[in-house]
Structures are given as structure tokens and as C-alpha cells.
Design a protein around this motif. Sequence first.
Motif, PDB file in Angstrom:
ATOM      1  N   ALA A  49     -17.989  65.714  57.809  1.00 59.97           N
ATOM      2  CA  ALA A  49     -17.927  65.798  59.266  1.00 59.97           C
ATOM      3  C   ALA A  49     -16.483  65.359  59.882  1.00 59.97           C
ATOM      4  O   ALA A  49     -16.029  66.228  60.510  1.00 59.97           O
ATOM      5  N   GLU A  50     -16.163  64.349  59.626  1.00 58.74           N
ATOM      6  CA  GLU A  50     -14.674  63.883  59.882  1.00 58.74           C
ATOM      7  C   GLU A  50     -13.550  64.813  59.702  1.00 58.74           C
ATOM      8  O   GLU A  50     -12.679  65.282  60.492  1.00 58.74           O
ATOM      9  N   ARG A  51     -13.545  64.906  58.350  1.00 59.20           N
ATOM     10  CA  ARG A  51     -12.512  65.946  57.884  1.00 59.20           C
ATOM     11  C   ARG A  51     -12.476  67.336  58.545  1.00 59.20           C
ATOM     12  O   ARG A  51     -11.318  67.695  58.855  1.00 59.20           O
ATOM     13  N   ILE A  52     -13.669  67.914  58.745  1.00 57.40           N
ATOM     14  CA  ILE A  52     -13.539  69.224  59.108  1.00 57.40           C
ATOM     15  C   ILE A  52     -13.469  69.290  60.739  1.00 57.40           C
ATOM     16  O   ILE A  52     -13.203  70.480  61.326  1.00 57.40           O
ATOM     17  N   GLN A  56     -11.046  60.932  63.633  1.00 55.43           N
ATOM     18  CA  GLN A  56     -10.450  59.543  63.322  1.00 55.43           C
ATOM     19  C   GLN A  56     -11.665  58.781  63.094  1.00 55.43           C
ATOM     20  O   GLN A  56     -12.834  58.761  63.815  1.00 55.43           O
ATOM     21  N   PRO A  57     -11.667  57.545  62.183  1.00 57.01           N
ATOM     22  CA  PRO A  57     -12.682  56.458  62.155  1.00 57.01           C
ATOM     23  C   PRO A  57     -12.806  56.135  63.599  1.00 57.01           C
ATOM     24  O   PRO A  57     -11.906  55.847  64.294  1.00 57.01           O
ATOM     25  N   GLY A  58     -13.948  55.987  63.883  1.00 57.32           N
ATOM     26  CA  GLY A  58     -14.509  55.385  65.193  1.00 57.32           C
ATOM     27  C   GLY A  58     -15.147  56.465  66.251  1.00 57.32           C
ATOM     28  O   GLY A  58     -15.494  56.278  67.218  1.00 57.32           O
ATOM     29  N   GLU A  59     -14.636  57.629  65.764  1.00 62.05           N
ATOM     30  CA  GLU A  59     -14.927  58.818  66.588  1.00 62.05           C
ATOM     31  C   GLU A  59     -16.258  59.319  66.685  1.00 62.05           C
ATOM     32  O   GLU A  59     -16.952  59.638  67.519  1.00 62.05           O
ATOM     33  N   LEU A  60     -16.819  59.489  65.249  1.00 63.71           N
ATOM     34  CA  LEU A  60     -18.061  60.083  65.007  1.00 63.71           C
ATOM     35  C   LEU A  60     -19.134  58.735  64.613  1.00 63.71           C
ATOM     36  O   LEU A  60     -18.782  58.283  63.664  1.00 63.71           O
ATOM     37  N   PHE A  61     -20.421  58.798  64.896  1.00 67.22           N
ATOM     38  CA  PHE A  61     -21.449  58.207  64.429  1.00 67.22           C
ATOM     39  C   PHE A  61     -22.155  59.367  63.603  1.00 67.22           C
ATOM     40  O   PHE A  61     -22.560  60.324  64.315  1.00 67.22           O
ATOM     41  N   VAL A  62     -22.347  58.820  62.429  1.00 66.46           N
ATOM     42  CA  VAL A  62     -22.605  60.025  61.659  1.00 66.46           C
ATOM     43  C   VAL A  62     -23.821  59.654  60.705  1.00 66.46           C
ATOM     44  O   VAL A  62     -23.977  58.696  60.046  1.00 66.46           O
TER      45      VAL A  62
END
Length: 208
Positions: A49-52, A56-62
Motif C-alpha cells: 500500500a505505502e509503496r505504490i 509515508q509512515p503514519g499516513e495509512l492505517f492498513v
Amino acid sequence: MNHAKRLLLANRAWSQEVSARDPGFFERLACGQQPRILWIGCSDSRVPAERITNAQPGELFVHRNIANLYTSDDGNTSSVIEYALHALHVEHIVICGHHHCGGVRAALTAPSDSLPAVNRRIAGLRELAERHRDALNAIDDIEARVDRLVELNVIEQVRLLRESPIVRSAPHRPALHGWVFGLRQGLLTSLTDAGEAPQPVKLLRDAA
Ligand SMILES: [Zn+2]
């Protein structure tokens, strides 16, 4: 070097690189999280998710599981959604499927005796495929058929989430988005209208 050790070394390099660029980054990270987006995606290693999304860390709750599925009786997925909506107050939920999904492909083939947990997990996906059997069978190419079910599944998961008590009871109703990731181009495409009502299924392959 084994694969796990390589990850530990890569993490050290990443940490040093981030600290060099932004000395206060990890101090701020330790202060807490305030993500605005809950991402529900597939566990597939090709769809990080974060890579594509360059997040940044903290932006997505996955939360990721096989074939990006939500069912109300799944305590794992439900607890993530509950925390995201009722504690973190996220404003958006993204359901992200991807073409060439192995979990979706499995729903179009006979159940495997060696994968009983997966079989239970994708039971709803088999039902969805059955509901669209005629349209799916009209597609000769198996990969195209898988991709069509991937897209139908994203639309279906958005619908299930929208109607779920866990979303309906949220203090602030989140915008729901159904996206699909195309592996060949590395591009995300929205299947829903600006996060609101799902559109009649207009499939990407039809538009191409
Ligand atoms: Zn997948």
C-alpha cells in the motif's frame, strides 16, 4: 545472505537515510498516529500500500488479507475498521483490489484440499462469481475473467462496507473508495464515483 537478514540490514540503511534527511522524523513518529485513510488491500506481495501510493509512515492505517475481503463475522477485519473509525476517526476507506489476484483466481477454480482456511475465506467470493456466472463465462480468456471478478469484488466489498453496522454507526461517516491496481502499468484506478455511490460496473477492460 538469507532473505530475512537482508530485510534487517535494509531497515538499518533506511532508518539512517531517513534520519539524515529529517532528523526529527522518528521523534514525531513516536508521538502518535493520525492517519486519514484506512486501506483494505490484498496480502499479495506485489501490492504494498505505502509503496505504490508513495505514502509515508503514519499516513495509512492498513489491513490486508487474501483478496481484500470484508465480512461482518471476520473479527480481524472488523476490529481494524472499528478502531480506524471509532478511535482514529479516519475520513476515507479505500478497498483496493488488483488484477491477476491469486485469491480471486482461486474462487474460479475447484477448492484445494490443502487450503481449507483459504477455501473458507473466499466462500463469499465464490458466491459472487456464481451471481455473475453468465457474464464471467462469456469471457474466454481466463486472466480477463479473473480481472473482471477482481473488479466486481471491489465493488461488492464497497457495498458490503457501506451497508455494514460498523460503518453506519461511525461518528463520522467515511467516504468509501473502490480502487483496482493494474500490475502491468503500476497504476491505481477508481471504480467508484469520487468515493460516493458505486457506479454501475464499467469494467476497465471494456474501456481499454
Ligand atoms: Zn490478491
